[in-house]
Design a protein around this motif. Sequence first.
Motif, PDB file in Angstrom:
ATOM      1  N   ILE A  53      35.799  36.533  51.327  1.00 51.55           N
ATOM      2  CA  ILE A  53      36.076  37.823  51.541  1.00 51.55           C
ATOM      3  C   ILE A  53      36.399  38.612  50.200  1.00 51.55           C
ATOM      4  O   ILE A  53      36.088  39.574  49.865  1.00 51.55           O
ATOM      5  N   VAL A  56      33.627  39.253  48.268  1.00 53.13           N
ATOM      6  CA  VAL A  56      32.645  40.333  48.814  1.00 53.13           C
ATOM      7  C   VAL A  56      33.321  41.788  48.091  1.00 53.13           C
ATOM      8  O   VAL A  56      32.842  42.890  47.705  1.00 53.13           O
ATOM      9  N   TYR A  57      34.674  41.792  48.126  1.00 53.42           N
ATOM     10  CA  TYR A  57      35.354  42.710  47.774  1.00 53.42           C
ATOM     11  C   TYR A  57      35.243  43.024  46.265  1.00 53.42           C
ATOM     12  O   TYR A  57      35.402  44.077  45.936  1.00 53.42           O
ATOM     13  N   ASP A  60      31.810  44.299  45.419  1.00 52.63           N
ATOM     14  CA  ASP A  60      32.065  45.677  45.842  1.00 52.63           C
ATOM     15  C   ASP A  60      32.717  46.580  44.826  1.00 52.63           C
ATOM     16  O   ASP A  60      32.258  47.768  44.555  1.00 52.63           O
TER      17      ASP A  60
END
Length: 131
Positions: A53, A56-57, A60
């Motif tokens: 997670i 992913v951030y 991003d």
Amino acid sequence: MEKDKTRLLADNGVYAYEILPVTDVTVVRIKPRNFLGMAIYVTLCCCLPCGIIGLVYSIDSSNRFDRGDYTGAVSAASKAKQWSIRGLVYGIVSIVLFTAYFILMFIWIWYIYFLESDVEQSVYTLPNDFD
């Protein structure tokens, strides 16, 4: 005297063009820290779900900054940091708990097999009724 958008009428009746000052504004934004290295470390060494997670951030955050969304990039970087720190804490706590568990199991087994082997009838031995 009428004011035109493109030119002004002078006192002598000659039109003079209005010269507007040209200002160039360059906004330099520094790319926010995306905590990619920390997310990779947490993924590989501590807590896989929280690390993924965080990855992913982190990615991003970089993508949002490249598109020009500075506030979104800062927000995603903050979430990447939070998830990476959570994963790091979960990993350290789980390593400490598993280590304590295995040490206590080793002490218990050592106590059963080595200290109580001198006693004739142990609590942990089966009775002789099962012949």
